[in-house]
Write a protein that holds these residues in place. Structure first.
Motif, PDB file in Angstrom:
ATOM      1  N   UNK A   1       0.823  -1.216   0.000  1.00  0.00           N
ATOM      2  CA  UNK A   1       0.000   0.000   0.000  1.00  0.00           C
ATOM      3  C   UNK A   1       0.858   1.268   0.000  1.00  0.00           C
ATOM      4  N   UNK A   2       2.178   1.084   0.226  1.00  0.00           N
ATOM      5  CA  UNK A   2       3.077   2.242   0.213  1.00  0.00           C
ATOM      6  C   UNK A   2       3.453   2.642  -1.219  1.00  0.00           C
ATOM      7  N   UNK A   3       3.161   1.799  -2.178  1.00  0.00           N
ATOM      8  CA  UNK A   3       3.370   2.188  -3.575  1.00  0.00           C
ATOM      9  C   UNK A   3       2.080   2.822  -4.078  1.00  0.00           C
ATOM     10  N   UNK A   4       1.697   3.925  -3.405  1.00  0.00           N
ATOM     11  CA  UNK A   4       0.392   4.554  -3.661  1.00  0.00           C
ATOM     12  C   UNK A   4       0.453   5.615  -4.751  1.00  0.00           C
ATOM     13  N   UNK A   5       1.643   6.172  -4.948  1.00  0.00           N
ATOM     14  CA  UNK A   5       1.746   7.265  -5.928  1.00  0.00           C
ATOM     15  C   UNK A   5       1.302   6.823  -7.308  1.00  0.00           C
ATOM     16  N   UNK A   6       1.801   5.657  -7.722  1.00  0.00           N
ATOM     17  CA  UNK A   6       1.448   5.132  -9.050  1.00  0.00           C
ATOM     18  C   UNK A   6      -0.036   4.841  -9.145  1.00  0.00           C
ATOM     19  N   UNK A   7      -0.660   4.527  -7.980  1.00  0.00           N
ATOM     20  CA  UNK A   7      -2.088   4.177  -7.988  1.00  0.00           C
ATOM     21  C   UNK A   7      -2.987   5.405  -8.194  1.00  0.00           C
ATOM     22  N   UNK A   8      -2.485   6.566  -7.808  1.00  0.00           N
ATOM     23  CA  UNK A   8      -3.298   7.770  -8.063  1.00  0.00           C
ATOM     24  C   UNK A   8      -2.923   8.384  -9.409  1.00  0.00           C
ATOM     25  N   UNK A   9      -1.658   8.232  -9.800  1.00  0.00           N
ATOM     26  CA  UNK A   9      -1.215   8.821 -11.076  1.00  0.00           C
ATOM     27  C   UNK A   9      -1.809   8.094 -12.270  1.00  0.00           C
ATOM     28  N   UNK A  10      -1.970   6.765 -12.160  1.00  0.00           N
ATOM     29  CA  UNK A  10      -2.444   6.008 -13.322  1.00  0.00           C
ATOM     30  C   UNK A  10      -3.819   6.489 -13.763  1.00  0.00           C
ATOM     31  N   UNK A  11      -4.696   6.783 -12.802  1.00  0.00           N
ATOM     32  CA  UNK A  11      -6.025   7.271 -13.169  1.00  0.00           C
ATOM     33  C   UNK A  11      -5.957   8.689 -13.751  1.00  0.00           C
ATOM     34  N   UNK A  12      -5.046   9.500 -13.244  1.00  0.00           N
ATOM     35  CA  UNK A  12      -4.890  10.853 -13.798  1.00  0.00           C
ATOM     36  C   UNK A  12      -4.354  10.783 -15.233  1.00  0.00           C
ATOM     37  N   UNK A  13      -3.472   9.814 -15.497  1.00  0.00           N
ATOM     38  CA  UNK A  13      -2.940   9.654 -16.860  1.00  0.00           C
ATOM     39  C   UNK A  13      -4.057   9.259 -17.825  1.00  0.00           C
ATOM     40  N   UNK A  14      -4.937   8.371 -17.364  1.00  0.00           N
ATOM     41  CA  UNK A  14      -6.070   7.994 -18.215  1.00  0.00           C
ATOM     42  C   UNK A  14      -6.971   9.205 -18.466  1.00  0.00           C
ATOM     43  N   UNK A  15      -7.196   9.987 -17.426  1.00  0.00           N
ATOM     44  CA  UNK A  15      -8.021  11.196 -17.567  1.00  0.00           C
ATOM     45  C   UNK A  15      -7.399  12.156 -18.574  1.00  0.00           C
ATOM     46  N   UNK A  16      -6.062  12.178 -18.637  1.00  0.00           N
ATOM     47  CA  UNK A  16      -5.353  13.108 -19.534  1.00  0.00           C
ATOM     48  C   UNK A  16      -5.670  12.850 -21.003  1.00  0.00           C
ATOM     49  N   UNK A  17      -6.071  11.624 -21.338  1.00  0.00           N
ATOM     50  CA  UNK A  17      -6.329  11.263 -22.741  1.00  0.00           C
ATOM     51  C   UNK A  17      -7.337  12.198 -23.397  1.00  0.00           C
ATOM     52  N   UNK A  18      -8.314  12.661 -22.601  1.00  0.00           N
ATOM     53  CA  UNK A  18      -9.400  13.470 -23.177  1.00  0.00           C
ATOM     54  C   UNK A  18      -8.914  14.800 -23.738  1.00  0.00           C
ATOM     55  N   UNK A  19      -7.709  15.223 -23.371  1.00  0.00           N
ATOM     56  CA  UNK A  19      -7.197  16.502 -23.886  1.00  0.00           C
ATOM     57  C   UNK A  19      -6.418  16.330 -25.188  1.00  0.00           C
ATOM     58  N   UNK A  20      -6.307  15.101 -25.672  1.00  0.00           N
ATOM     59  CA  UNK A  20      -5.513  14.803 -26.865  1.00  0.00           C
ATOM     60  C   UNK A  20      -4.185  15.570 -26.810  1.00  0.00           C
ATOM     61  N   UNK A  21      -3.403  15.288 -25.791  1.00  0.00           N
ATOM     62  CA  UNK A  21      -2.237  16.124 -25.480  1.00  0.00           C
ATOM     63  C   UNK A  21      -1.098  15.985 -26.493  1.00  0.00           C
ATOM     64  N   UNK A  22      -0.355  17.068 -26.639  1.00  0.00           N
ATOM     65  CA  UNK A  22       0.891  17.034 -27.405  1.00  0.00           C
ATOM     66  C   UNK A  22       1.930  16.250 -26.616  1.00  0.00           C
ATOM     67  N   UNK A  23       1.864  16.361 -25.305  1.00  0.00           N
ATOM     68  CA  UNK A  23       2.766  15.627 -24.423  1.00  0.00           C
ATOM     69  C   UNK A  23       2.169  15.611 -23.024  1.00  0.00           C
ATOM     70  N   UNK A  24       2.460  14.558 -22.275  1.00  0.00           N
ATOM     71  CA  UNK A  24       2.060  14.488 -20.874  1.00  0.00           C
ATOM     72  C   UNK A  24       3.319  14.279 -20.042  1.00  0.00           C
ATOM     73  N   UNK A  25       3.489  15.109 -19.035  1.00  0.00           N
ATOM     74  CA  UNK A  25       4.632  14.968 -18.128  1.00  0.00           C
ATOM     75  C   UNK A  25       4.079  14.804 -16.720  1.00  0.00           C
TER      76      UNK A  25
END
Ligand code: BES
Ligand code: MN
Ligand code: ZN
Length: 495
Positions: free
Chosen positions: A333-357
């Motif tokens: 459960x201490x590897x939590x950062x990736x668990x919140x970032x993964x959903x944010x990365x999926x959410x980022x798709x809707x912006x059809x981004x030039x790049x995601x950092x």
């Protein structure tokens, strides 16, 4: 603190009334006839002044010089890096002195990098945290004049950019340093709203219900052990035509990381208040964007919650369903950062981004790999990686590219879900990046692991504001040379 830029020869700088004057003495120092130049020449001849950065010579009420205190500071070859070191040394030597009004005289040949470094290094070394102290001491400095003997064409613009960057960095530091009982997910949401109002940005702050509707099962699982409601912040800065695809920045916003049920040892656990430094850096960037208004579109996404143990907290063995539909077995459960970032990365798709950092204090393993000097850079796209590396060099906010070979992802295999959230200990920073990469297939993507660079421990404990400088430099490069170039993007080979 107020910065101003002036074109002033040393002869004129001698006549400026101020509490302290810091003069950069480089290897090519000129041989003028003004009191300051004469002093430098004499001191150098006597062997009392070296040009090596860090070397200083002090004078008090020196003849012909209106400043109360004079600091001659060795500036080496006059490059940004040397100027930074010189100013850090000079400012440290003035600590505790009543300096309200400071003048920094740059050398004749000061280029953009030197000017940028002068502004950011002065701001950096004069920052004092007072937010939760009963007395606001140590914040005497009010006004800094950067004097350049010869004004170069780009100086004004570089100065304005550096000043905005310094304000963004300071803001990120201030948020990072706030205690976790104050810097809650709710507070970060409020800060984003405040920023948006002050700088004409668009801002939406989602709460638990909206996040549930989006299907962010992984993010919600992390938040479950805390009484503080989660927040998902969406900030937008629109500086270019709506047709320009945006750069999306995703900042990890864990406002306190206890480790959850896989709880961390007590020693230094307080430092896990800094686990929202990625989020703070995104907010810092937006503050500067709001001031500078470069011709680029930027989206900021911040998933924010606490990671705490509780009767309802996620457990090792739990399987969660991410917004992407992929399932994850939570082995730690201490590897939590990736668990919140993964959903944010999926959410980022809707912006059809030039790049995601994405920017995250993701792994202790990255601290072991790179220490506190360079952030870890991972990228699926060589062009994006090169741009970020270069931005880091220019802003003196360094990073270093790390590998993403597919074999590093093998350890994430599990019998009970599409993937586990941890692999073994070896290459921990890389396996974390490999996890994120599974959610970043639809756009050029880079990941900055800032676990070693976002804050300092020990006596100098505190947030650094990194990598706000790097990100701003990258974004202003995108504004100068639009993201949509004619050359097709190179895909990174086996990275
Ligand atoms: N926020 C930490 C990473 C961290 C640890 C940053 C120490 C700076 C200093 C992160 O959430 C974490 O706990 N990562 C674990 C991952 C592990 C369980 C695979 C780590 O690095 O120990
Ligand atoms: Mn953790
Ligand atoms: Zn964490």
């Amino acid at each position: 603190m107020d910065f101003e830029l002036k074109t002033l020869a040393w002869a004129e700088a001698c006549r400026l009334k101020c509490d302290a004057l810091v003069a950069l003495v480089t290897e090519q120092a000129s041989g003028g006839a003004d009191p300051l130049s004469r002093l430098v020449q004499e001191a150098r001849k006597a062997g009392d002044l070296e040009t090596k950065p860090g070397k200083l010579l002090h004078a008090y009420r020196a003849d012909g010089i209106s400043a109360t205190r004079l600091v001659l500071a060795g500036g080496g070859d006059g490059s940004g890096k040397r100027v930074q070191a010189a100013i850090h040394a000079a400012m440290a030597s003035l600590k505790g002195r009543a300096v309200k009004r400071l003048v920094i005289c740059l050398h004749e040949a000061a280029q953009d990098d030197a000017l940028r470094a002068a502004v950011t290094a002065t701001a950096e070394s004069s920052y004092v945290y007072v937010a939760t102290k009963s007395k606001a001491e140590g914040r005497e400095l009010q006004r800094v004049t950067i004097a350049t003997p010869a004004q170069q064409p780009g100086h004004k613009q570089t100065f304005e950019a550096a000043r905005a960057a310094a304000a963004g960095i300071e803001y990120a530091r201030e948020l990072g340093n706030l205690p976790p009982n104050l810097a809650t997910p709710t507070r970060l949401g409020e800060e984003a709203k405040k920023l948006a109002k002050a700088h004409a940005l668009t801002c939406e702050v989602l709460g638990p219900r909206e996040v549930e509707r989006l299907g962010m099962g992984s993010f919600m699982a992390v938040a479950r052990g805390s009484e503080e409601p989660l927040r998902f912040i969406v900030l937008q800065y629109k500086g270019a035509a709506p047709s320009q695809p945006p750069v999306v920045l995703v900042g990890k916003g864990i406002t306190f990381d206890s480790g959850g049920i896989s709880i961390k040892p007590a020693g230094e656990m307080d430092e896990m208040k800094f686990d929202m430094s990625g989020a703070a850096s995104v907010l810092g960037v937006f503050r500067a964007l709001g001031e500078l208004r470069p011709a680029v579109n930027v989206v900021g996404l911040i998933p924010s919650c606490e990671n705490l143990p509780d009767g309802r907290a996620m457990k090792p063995g739990d399987v969660v369903t991410t917004m992407s539909g992929q399932t994850v077995e939570v082995l730690n459960t201490d590897a939590e950062g990736r668990l919140i970032l993964c959903d944010a990365l999926t959410y980022a798709e809707r912006f059809k981004p030039a790049a995601v950092v994405d920017i995250a204090t993701l792994t202790g393993a990255c601290v072991i790999a790179l220490g506190g000097v360079r952030s870890g850079l991972f990228a699926s796209d060589d062009q994006l990686a090169d741009a970020l590396l270069q931005a880091g060099e220019s802003a003196l906010d360094l990073c270093w590219r790390m590998p993403l070979d597919d074999e590093y992802g093998d350890g994430l295999k599990t019998n009970f879900a599409d993937m586990a959230n941890v692999a073994g200990r070896p290459g921990g920073a890389i396996t974390a990046a490999k996890f994120l990469q599974r959610f970043a297939g639809k756009f050029p993507w880079a990941h900055l692991d800032i676990a070693g660079t976002a804050w300092k421990g020990g006596a100098a404990k505190g947030s650094t504001g990194r990598p706000v400088g790097l990100l701003l430099q990258y974004l202003s490069m995108q504004a100068a040379a639009p993201v949509a170039t004619k050359t097709p993007r190179r895909k990174a080979a086996a990275r």
